[in-house]
Each structure stands twice: as structure tokens, then as C-alpha cells.
Design an enzyme around this catalytic site. Structure first.
Site, PDB file in Angstrom:
ATOM      1  N   CYS A   1     -19.751  -2.388   0.613  1.00 14.76           N
ATOM      2  CA  CYS A   1     -18.196  -0.797   0.916  1.00 14.76           C
ATOM      3  C   CYS A   1     -18.450   0.206   1.921  1.00 14.76           C
ATOM      4  O   CYS A   1     -20.293   0.241   2.461  1.00 14.76           O
ATOM      5  CB  CYS A   1     -18.059   0.082  -0.389  1.00 14.76           C
TER       6      CYS A   1
ATOM      7  N   ASN B   1     -10.648  -4.214  -1.598  1.00 11.59           N
ATOM      8  CA  ASN B   1     -10.588  -3.263  -2.636  1.00 11.59           C
ATOM      9  C   ASN B   1      -9.426  -3.726  -3.988  1.00 11.59           C
ATOM     10  O   ASN B   1      -8.446  -4.340  -3.683  1.00 11.59           O
ATOM     11  CB  ASN B   1     -10.057  -1.912  -1.814  1.00 11.59           C
TER      12      ASN B   1
ATOM     13  N   TYR C   1     -14.399  10.743  -2.478  1.00  7.36           N
ATOM     14  CA  TYR C   1     -13.108  10.203  -3.560  1.00  7.36           C
ATOM     15  C   TYR C   1     -12.885  10.407  -4.480  1.00  7.36           C
ATOM     16  O   TYR C   1     -12.257  10.626  -5.811  1.00  7.36           O
ATOM     17  CB  TYR C   1     -13.299   8.196  -3.957  1.00  7.36           C
TER      18      TYR C   1
ATOM     19  N   HIS D   1     -16.505   3.587  -5.044  1.00  5.74           N
ATOM     20  CA  HIS D   1     -15.372   4.729  -4.968  1.00  5.74           C
ATOM     21  C   HIS D   1     -15.684   5.728  -5.839  1.00  5.74           C
ATOM     22  O   HIS D   1     -14.522   6.093  -6.549  1.00  5.74           O
ATOM     23  CB  HIS D   1     -13.836   4.291  -4.521  1.00  5.74           C
TER      24      HIS D   1
ATOM     25  N   ARG E   1       0.960  -1.044   0.484  1.00  4.46           N
ATOM     26  CA  ARG E   1       0.126   0.246  -0.181  1.00  4.46           C
ATOM     27  C   ARG E   1       0.365   1.258   0.123  1.00  4.46           C
ATOM     28  O   ARG E   1       0.529   2.472  -0.936  1.00  4.46           O
ATOM     29  CB  ARG E   1      -1.369  -0.336   1.500  1.00  4.46           C
TER      30      ARG E   1
END
Length: 421
Positions: free
Chosen positions: A164, A144, A244, A194, A90
Site C-alpha cells: 500500500c 484493494n 482512512y 487502511h 467503484r
């Protein structure tokens, strides 16, 4: 009822366990299995999970295992919440795209594509093993990028629904601002995972009064501050975009911020270290307050609600989920995965009708859907050219020189997770 959580060693898991304990009348779990290859971490999480059940008087049994096949055998539902490559991957997703002046984020842009390429093959392998042991099990995907992962699962014929926490977060916030119970707030939620907009906020159900104009008039500053977008923009849109959307509506501003601030991945890694130390305390028997800062707010309520409805229990009749479009948004292909309100039952989700979508939002949805098509193709088949095409199609990239450089960076940083590289 047996539920299995793959990625059960996640620091998220006590949030989920707390929900199972509090909402046991909605979802009566008899056996909860936490599956994770990280045995030491799993035992810390599992120990706290058992103490949470015990404190709240839940009679269910909690099992921890690193054996995936044993863990999913006989499960009524399997929840996926894994992170291939962990927080180290990440951190890379959030870092190297910035070198090209592009967003560095784990689910959006080049970082989101990297996560999809790492994740889709692993999730499909897990799903096949679930199908071998229990073909009737539901797979609830919280991993995700949810839209791409859910589409991969659906295309492979799995009984799956994507989940989500963005929508339930808005529902709770709007309810607090309006002074009503969350269950009374129904969202006209439309888009892709998102990439969503709240085009209506209704009281009492899908046919209830739309109080979004009132909400924005009376609480627009609070809404805009939460989104980190100008109040004037929210007023001009007349809808509430997901946070987002800031990556699209304020791209260059976000890039400047990301280049000067500590990355979210570094913050989360530090939090996770502290949380795991807390989880090891035998006196701790509830989720710690720090967990709320980890992310995934209201995940447990959303997961319990969805699982209960899919398994014939008492979940809410309408929930926001990720599922096949099938004509819901006529400007997208039927096999696109959309995030919308749906009626949920043992048959799965049935999306509710959606009013005509403003071209301002429909155009961006169509663009990102095309990117997701190419991203899934790259995840399933590999190859530098497929990665390049996906990056070139993404509206946050779109220039061939950037796409070329980002392709090389993505492959270099993820080679150990890409079988074809």
C-alpha cells in the site's frame, strides 16, 4: 529479470513504468510485460510505457498482451493492480451504502466488502495460473482491499506480499516537514491495511530518535489539515492516524460530505478518460502531471523497493508491507494480515517487533480483523448469510437492519460478478 503487471492497462501504469525507468540500478528489469484484457486501452498505455523507457535510456523490453498465461510465464515477480468491474463498479460501491447512512467507499465498509467479493476469486485464479507456470515467482498485491486479498493469497499458499502507498506517502510528507531525506525517516507504522497509525517517526532507522512529538508540536496544523481531522484530536491521540481513520473518527460528517459532493469514482473516471487521450499522443514520453491527481502517489518507488528486496537486489532493508501477523500483534490471530514495518529479503518479509499497542487502536484492529475473517469467508464460499454476517461485524455498520438492507443492495449491484448469486 522479467516482471509482469496484471492490470497493465490501468492509468496507474505509467507511474510504475516511470519508477522502473528511474530506478533501474535498484531493479534491473530486462522485460516488463503488461497484461490486460482491454486491448485498446492496453496499447495506449503500452505505447507511452515504451516511450518513457526510450526517453530515459532504459534498455528493457516492454511487451503487451491479453494472454495471462503467456504474460506470467517465467516472471520473477507478478504485480497485481486490477479492478474487477472497473470504475462503474467503484461508483456503485461509493453510492448505494449512503442510502442507509453508511460510508460509501471502495475499500471500507459495505463498498469495501463488495470489492472483496468481486476480487478475491479472480485474484486466486490468476495466482494459480502464476504458480503453474512459475511456482517460485513472487506475487506483489496492490489490489484493494489489500489486506483481505493478501490474506486470501497467503492462505492458498502463494508467495505473496501486500503493498500500500499510505506509509511511503507519510514518509515523504514527514521528511519534507522535517527537512531530511526520505530514506532517513523510519515509521513505527502499525495496524491493518487502511487502518493504521504512525506511533513513532524515527530518524536513521528502527532504533533512531523518535521525533514524532516534535513533528506534531511544530507541524501539527499541516498534519491535521492533510488528514482532514481537527488538530485537537491529533494532539490528544499523540499519533498520526491514516486518513482512512477519518471514516471512523468522523463517520457522520463524512457521510454528509459524500451525499453532497461528486463521487471520487466519477472524478477518477473523468481523469482516466483525459489521461487515456494524453497517452495516445505519440509526442508524450513522460508521465503527465495529471496522473499525480489520479492516486497511488509513490506507488512506483514502493513497488521497486519491494521487488528489489524480494528478488535479491538493493531495496531498502525495512519496508512497510502487508503480511501474516505471526505474533507481531499478540491480540490478533497469527494468520491475520497486518500492515507493519518488516525486514525484507529473498525469504520474504519478517515483521519487526512492535511495542505494546494502545487499547484505543488495538480494539478497533481486533474488530476489523473479525470483519475481515468473515469477509474472506464470504468471498471464498458465497451466500447471503455470510455477506450479512460480515456486514453486521463491520464497526461502521453493526446494526442488523442496516446489514440486512446492505446485503440485498450489495448482491443486487454485483450479481454479474458473484458466481453464487
Amino acid at each position: 529479470m522479467k516482471l509482469t503487471v496484471v492490470g497493465g492497462g490501468s492509468t496507474y501504469t505509467p507511474e510504475l513504468v516511470d519508477g522502473f525507468a528511474r530506478l533501474r540500478d535498484t531493479l534491473p528489469v530486462e522485460e516488463l510485460v503488461l497484461v490486460d484484457p482491454a486491448a485498446e486501452r492496453l496499447e495506449l498505455v503500452g505505447g507511452l510505457a515504451r516511450r518513457i523507457f526510450a526517453k530515459q535510456g532504459h534498455p528493457g523490453r516492454i511487451v503487451t498482451t491479453s494472454d495471462l498465461d503467456a504474460g506470467v510465464e517465467g516472471a520473477d515477480a507478478v504485480l497485481l493492480q486490477l479492478r474487477v468491474g472497473g470504475q462503474a463498479a467503484r461508483l456503485q460501491d461509493e453510492t448505494w451504502p449512503l442510502e442507509c447512512g453508511c460510508i460509501g467507499q471502495e475499500t471500507t465498509g459495505a463498498g469495501g466488502l463488495a470489492k472483496a467479493l468481486r476480487t478475491v476469486p479472480v485474484v486466486l485464479d490468476i495466482a494459480e495460473r502464476v504458480r503453474r507456470t512459475n511456482p517460485d515467482a513472487w506475487i506483489i498485491d496492490f489490489t484493494n482491499p489489500v489486506g483481505i486479498v493478501t490474506r486470501a493469497l497467503l492462505q492458498a499458499g502463494h508467495r505473496t506480499v501486500g503493498l500500500c502507498n499510505v506509509a511511503i506517502g507519510f514518509q515523504r510528507k514527514f521528511a519534507a516537514l522535517l527537512g531530511v531525506a526520505p530514506a532517513d525517516v523510519h515509521l513505527d507504522h502499525v495496524g491493518l491495511n487502511h487502518l493504521t497509525w504512525e506511533t513513532g517517526v524515527r530518524l536513521g532507522g528502527p532504533e533512531g530518535e523518535n521525533v514524532l512529538p516534535k513533528l506534531l508540536a511544530e507541524h501539527g496544523d499541516a498534519v491535521a489539515d492533510d488528514l482532514r481531522l481537527p488538530r485537537t484530536l491529533v494532539d490528544r491521540l499523540g499519533v498520526v492516524p491514516s486518513y482512512y481513520l477519518r471514516y471512523y473518527y468522523a463517520h457522520d460528517e463524512v457521510v454528509r460530505d459524500l451525499r453532497t459532493k461528486r463521487s471520487r469514482a466519477a472524478e477518477v473516471a473523468a481523469m482516466e478518460k483525459q489521461l487515456l487521450e494524453m497517452y495516445g499522443d505519440p509526442a508524450l514520453d513522460e508521465k503527465p502531471e495529471l496522473l499525480a491527481r489520479r492516486g497511488g502517489a509513490y506507488y512506483s518507488e514502493a513497488a521497486v523497493d519491494l521487488a528489489a528486496s524480494l528478488l535479491g537486489g538493493g531495496g531498502s532493508p525495512y519496508q512497510v508491507v502487508n503480511t501474516y501477523n505471526k505474533g507481531t500483534l499478540p491480540f490478533l490471530p497469527d494468520d491475520a494480515v497486518v500492515e507493519v514495518q518488516a525486514a525484507i529479503g529473498s525469504h520474504g518479509p519478517a515483521p519487526l517487533p512492535v511495542p505494546a499497542v494502545d487499547p484505543l487502536y488495538a480494539g478497533l484492529m481486533a474488530n476489523v480483523t473479525a470483519y475481515e475473517d468473515l469477509a474472506l469467508e464470504a468471498a471464498l464460499r458465497g451466500g447471503r448469510d455470510r455477506v450479512f454476517r460480515a456486514l453486521l461485524a463491520h464497526p461502521l455498520i453493526g446494526q442488523y437492519a442496516y446489514a440486512d438492507t446492505l446485503t440485498d443492495q450489495l448482491i443486487a449491484h454485483n450479481r454479474e460478478h458473484l458466481a453464487w448469486a
